[in-house]
Design an enzyme around this catalytic site. Structure first.
Site, mmCIF file in Angstrom:
data_model
loop_
_atom_site.group_PDB
_atom_site.id
_atom_site.type_symbol
_atom_site.label_atom_id
_atom_site.label_comp_id
_atom_site.label_asym_id
_atom_site.label_seq_id
_atom_site.Cartn_x
_atom_site.Cartn_y
_atom_site.Cartn_z
ATOM 1 N N LYS A 1 -6.453 -10.906 12.137
ATOM 2 C CA LYS A 1 -5.947 -9.730 12.856
ATOM 3 C C LYS A 1 -5.716 -9.972 14.352
ATOM 4 O O LYS A 1 -4.694 -10.497 14.731
ATOM 5 C CB LYS A 1 -6.861 -8.530 12.614
ATOM 6 C CG LYS A 1 -6.811 -8.081 11.142
ATOM 7 C CD LYS A 1 -7.202 -6.668 10.960
ATOM 8 C CE LYS A 1 -7.227 -6.241 9.504
ATOM 9 N NZ LYS A 1 -5.987 -5.727 8.989
ATOM 10 N N TYR A 47 0.811 -1.217 0.000
ATOM 11 C CA TYR A 47 0.000 0.000 0.000
ATOM 12 C C TYR A 47 0.846 1.268 0.000
ATOM 13 O O TYR A 47 0.534 2.230 0.698
ATOM 14 C CB TYR A 47 -0.966 -0.005 1.196
ATOM 15 C CG TYR A 47 -2.217 -0.810 0.899
ATOM 16 C CD1 TYR A 47 -3.319 -0.209 0.312
ATOM 17 C CD2 TYR A 47 -2.273 -2.168 1.164
ATOM 18 C CE1 TYR A 47 -4.450 -0.945 -0.004
ATOM 19 C CE2 TYR A 47 -3.401 -2.919 0.853
ATOM 20 C CZ TYR A 47 -4.489 -2.297 0.259
ATOM 21 O OH TYR A 47 -5.613 -3.016 -0.060
ATOM 22 N N TYR A 79 -14.755 -3.626 2.294
ATOM 23 C CA TYR A 79 -13.395 -4.110 2.010
ATOM 24 C C TYR A 79 -13.246 -5.462 2.687
ATOM 25 O O TYR A 79 -13.456 -5.590 3.888
ATOM 26 C CB TYR A 79 -12.330 -3.143 2.548
ATOM 27 C CG TYR A 79 -10.940 -3.702 2.360
ATOM 28 C CD1 TYR A 79 -10.292 -3.591 1.130
ATOM 29 C CD2 TYR A 79 -10.287 -4.373 3.389
ATOM 30 C CE1 TYR A 79 -9.027 -4.144 0.936
ATOM 31 C CE2 TYR A 79 -9.027 -4.924 3.204
ATOM 32 C CZ TYR A 79 -8.397 -4.804 1.983
ATOM 33 O OH TYR A 79 -7.152 -5.347 1.797
ATOM 34 N N ASP A 91 -17.831 -10.803 8.167
ATOM 35 C CA ASP A 91 -16.385 -10.607 8.096
ATOM 36 C C ASP A 91 -15.982 -9.821 9.342
ATOM 37 O O ASP A 91 -16.076 -8.591 9.368
ATOM 38 C CB ASP A 91 -16.028 -9.848 6.815
ATOM 39 C CG ASP A 91 -14.532 -9.544 6.726
ATOM 40 O OD1 ASP A 91 -13.808 -9.812 7.704
ATOM 41 O OD2 ASP A 91 -14.100 -9.032 5.674
HETATM 42 C C1 LIG Z 1 -12.850 -6.480 7.328
HETATM 43 C C2 LIG Z 1 -11.575 -6.984 6.709
HETATM 44 N N1 LIG Z 1 -11.592 -8.138 6.029
HETATM 45 C C3 LIG Z 1 -10.486 -8.640 5.471
HETATM 46 C C4 LIG Z 1 -9.284 -7.973 5.562
HETATM 47 C C5 LIG Z 1 -8.055 -8.551 4.923
HETATM 48 O O1 LIG Z 1 -7.169 -8.978 5.907
HETATM 49 P P1 LIG Z 1 -5.631 -9.238 5.582
HETATM 50 O O2 LIG Z 1 -5.018 -7.896 5.386
HETATM 51 O O3 LIG Z 1 -5.111 -9.935 6.792
HETATM 52 O O4 LIG Z 1 -5.554 -10.081 4.364
HETATM 53 C C6 LIG Z 1 -9.223 -6.760 6.243
HETATM 54 C C7 LIG Z 1 -7.969 -6.011 6.329
HETATM 55 O O5 LIG Z 1 -7.908 -4.873 6.663
HETATM 56 C C8 LIG Z 1 -10.409 -6.247 6.829
HETATM 57 O O6 LIG Z 1 -10.409 -5.088 7.492
#
Ligand SMILES: Cc1ncc(COP(=O)(O)O)c(C=O)c1O
Length: 438
Positions: free
Chosen positions: A273, A17, A145, A244
């Site tokens: 995370k 990024y 996202y 998610d």
């Molecule tokens: C809600 C959500 N889902 C999926 C992801 C993707 O996670 P990763 O960066 O560990 O691939 C993120 C990353 O910020 C996220 O905020």
């Protein structure tokens, strides 16, 4: 200095990024401790966004480190097809105990993107296995996202992050997050009713949503009542609900999971995370028995042919178990509550002190966000980069999404440390008013 870490980095590394051409020198970090990062020159920064939202207990937590070391001496990795191990099974048992809803199986992967990728494949294959091949559409929210792999990108809002790949992404039915709900004393909005009426329900396989907060889309918050109504509708239509909770999981929103704010619970939940306390890469996709059952078939073609080299890595599972131990401690739960209260007070004071420089000040649990009124409301607004640099010079690390400033501190941050972060934000807003007078 030609041999400095910065110079060596610039020769060999491609950072995520980060526009490469004008990339500022990366900051060499030599130590992490609690909510602090220390650079090679001895400067300390409060990591007010938990290093991309992961280090919920702070950096280098001695308890997690100890558990990791113990595990590393015993079993560091083993293929997870045909083999199993205690940390993976124990973690699955514990997660199933604390997850909201009625989950029955845990599927491991490596990160948030793979957790959502797995969820989508499970949901789509569920209908394929059941010979309902017409059920193949995915519902998702505008501004969503869900990660950077192709499936995850497909179900994410079309944005600057995905622009180069639009023609390669699969089609998705995008709708707005529900606007209002009965909690406001109002019926479901006409806009929502209209949107939902136009959905081809009998072709929809699943809906994927970030419950209550859309993270990378700009820390956009929306109401539990509206989402609950939509999930109810989805359930009535047989649509598989995928929460998610990669960002919202493990206490971020004030409850252990954001889904706990709703009555309607998902069929699949994605975690990463905070799962390992931010120490190791691990993803989890949990599903209910309804989903799992569709894969209990004689036909080998109906197997879930998905896995990763590091699926259920024992070190990552041990770290996740240690993180859960810490999360379940009374002190941690109290900190989450206290951070939430501090955020609310700060929100009120910020609105009074900077009424024209800030807008949409909001918080939920340990999350806090607002927009700076300067330029366009978008990710490419460069004010964010200015803010990051200025905050670093004052000992705080934040990384706005364009003009959206947000905080997501580790739960170990003290009252004083958090007040220092607030103080820096106030100072920055004061300075911006002199740079960009209205
Ligand atoms: C809600 C959500 N889902 C999926 C992801 C993707 O996670 P990763 O960066 O560990 O691939 C993120 C990353 O910020 C996220 O905020």
């Amino acid at each position: 200095m030609p041999n400095s870490l910065k110079a060596r980095d610039k020769q060999v590394i491609w950072h995520p990024y980060t526009p490469q051409k004008y990339m500022p020198d990366p900051i060499p970090i030599v130590k992490g401790e609690g909510c602090y990062l220390t650079d090679a020159d001895g400067n300390r920064y409060i990591d007010a966004i938990s290093s991309w939202w992961v280090t919920i207990h702070g950096h280098a937590h001695p308890y997690i480190a100890e558990k990791l070391y113990e595990q590393a001496k015993t079993l560091e990795q083993v293929i997870f097809a045909g083999f199993t191990h205690e940390p993976a099974v124990r973690l699955a048992e514990r997660l199933l105990n604390v997850l909201p809803g009625q989950f029955s199986r845990i599927f491991y992967s490596d990160n948030g993107s793979t957790a959502t990728e797995v969820a989508l494949k499970m949901a789509l294959q569920y209908w394929w296995n059941k010979d309902h091949k017409k059920r193949n559409k995915v519902l998702a929210f505008n501004n969503s996202y869900h990660g950077d792999t192709f499936g995850a990108m497909s179900v994410s809002d079309r944005s600057v992050f995905t622009r180069a790949f639009h023609e390669k992404l699969f089609e998705v039915v995008f709708i707005d997050t529900p606007a209002v709900g009965p909690a406001n004393g109002r019926e479901q909005s006409a806009v929502d009713s209209q949107q939902w009426a136009s959905i081809p329900w009998d072709e929809v396989a699943c809906i994927i949503y970030e419950p209550l907060v859309q993270g990378a889309g700009g820390m956009l918050m929306y109401e539990a009542a509206g989402l609950n109504a939509l999930l109810k509708q989805c359930r009535e239509q047989g649509v598989i609900c995928i929460a998610d909770e990669v960002m919202t999981g493990f206490g971020r929103t004030g409850k252990l999971f954001a889904s706990s704010y709703m009555e309607e619970q998902p069929d699949i939940i994605c975690l990463s995370k905070g799962l390992t306390g931010g120490t190791m890469a691990l993803g989890v996709t949990a599903c209910t028995h309804r989903i799992y059952e569709a894969f209990l078939q004689d036909d080998t073609l109906k197997t879930f042919f998905h896995g990763h080299s590091f699926t259920a890595n024992p070190l990552a599972c041990a770290a996740a178990l240690a993180s859960l131990d810490l999360l379940e401690k009374e002190t941690c739960l109290r900190s989450i509550e206290r951070i939430g209260q501090q955020h609310q007070q700060f929100a009120a004071s910020l609105a009074t002190a900077f009424p024209s420089a800030t807008k949409n000040i909001r918080s939920l649990g340990t999350l806090f966000a607002f927009e700076i009124v300067q330029g366009k409301d978008e990710y490419l607004n460069t004010i964010g980069k200015v803010i990051t640099q200025k905050a670093l010079s004052k000992g705080v690390y934040i990384r706005p999404l364009g003009n959206t400033v947000y905080l997501m501190p580790p739960y170990c941050i003290t009252e004083n440390e958090l007040n220092k972060v607030y103080e820096v934000i106030r100072e920055l807003l004061g300075e911006l008013q002199t740079i960009y007078p209205k």
